[in-house]
Design an enzyme around this catalytic site. Sequence first.
Site, PDB file in Angstrom:
ATOM      1  N   CYS A   1      45.730 -69.579  96.040  1.00 45.35           N
ATOM      2  CA  CYS A   1      44.664 -68.675  96.564  1.00 45.35           C
ATOM      3  C   CYS A   1      43.419 -69.414  96.947  1.00 45.35           C
ATOM      4  O   CYS A   1      43.377 -70.878  96.428  1.00 45.35           O
ATOM      5  CB  CYS A   1      44.506 -67.627  95.544  1.00 45.35           C
ATOM      6  SG  CYS A   1      43.569 -68.230  93.961  1.00 45.35           S
TER       7      CYS A   1
ATOM      8  N   GLU B   1      47.949 -72.858  88.504  1.00 45.24           N
ATOM      9  CA  GLU B   1      47.295 -73.893  89.090  1.00 45.24           C
ATOM     10  C   GLU B   1      46.185 -74.207  88.304  1.00 45.24           C
ATOM     11  O   GLU B   1      46.261 -75.346  87.864  1.00 45.24           O
ATOM     12  CB  GLU B   1      46.932 -73.751  90.728  1.00 45.24           C
ATOM     13  CG  GLU B   1      47.882 -73.398  91.500  1.00 45.24           C
ATOM     14  CD  GLU B   1      47.997 -72.071  91.691  1.00 45.24           C
ATOM     15  OE1 GLU B   1      48.066 -71.168  90.907  1.00 45.24           O
ATOM     16  OE2 GLU B   1      48.021 -71.592  92.969  1.00 45.24           O
TER      17      GLU B   1
END
Length: 152
Positions: A86, A58
């Site tokens: 996360c 990401e």
Amino acid sequence: MKEQPAFLSFMNLALEEARAADARGEVPVGAVVVFQGQVVARAGNRTRELSDPTAHAEVLAIRAACAALGSERLVGHDLYVTLEPCPMCAAAIAAARVARVYYGASDPKSGGVAQGPRVFSHPQCHHVPEVYDGIGAQASEELLRAFFSRLR
């Protein structure tokens, strides 16, 4: 009444990035940034390759998209990722002002969106994207399961 355009998922491209990460010996997570149906950036995990704990799919995709746009903001952009982001990645998503996040597998151990700290639910979170989970979950889970079973 205005007709809604058909939903077009880019999770297949995120899965391609996850498979490429797996082939490099990385945890198989892939991400794709899309704007108005066009891919802006894509990446897979490279934490081991780059010796960088922040080199999650990401973060790398967001960095590449921002560099391509010449902006620190991705207003109106979508992010497809094979695993629930996360907490670090969720914070980066919020900081980049990503409009929508589509993720595959849930991450009960390290997730930061629907699990654990639920970053987007905190009052300190200045931007909350729309979140859609379970997109391509089975394929994402199978990749992760196979990767971790090979390690054992």
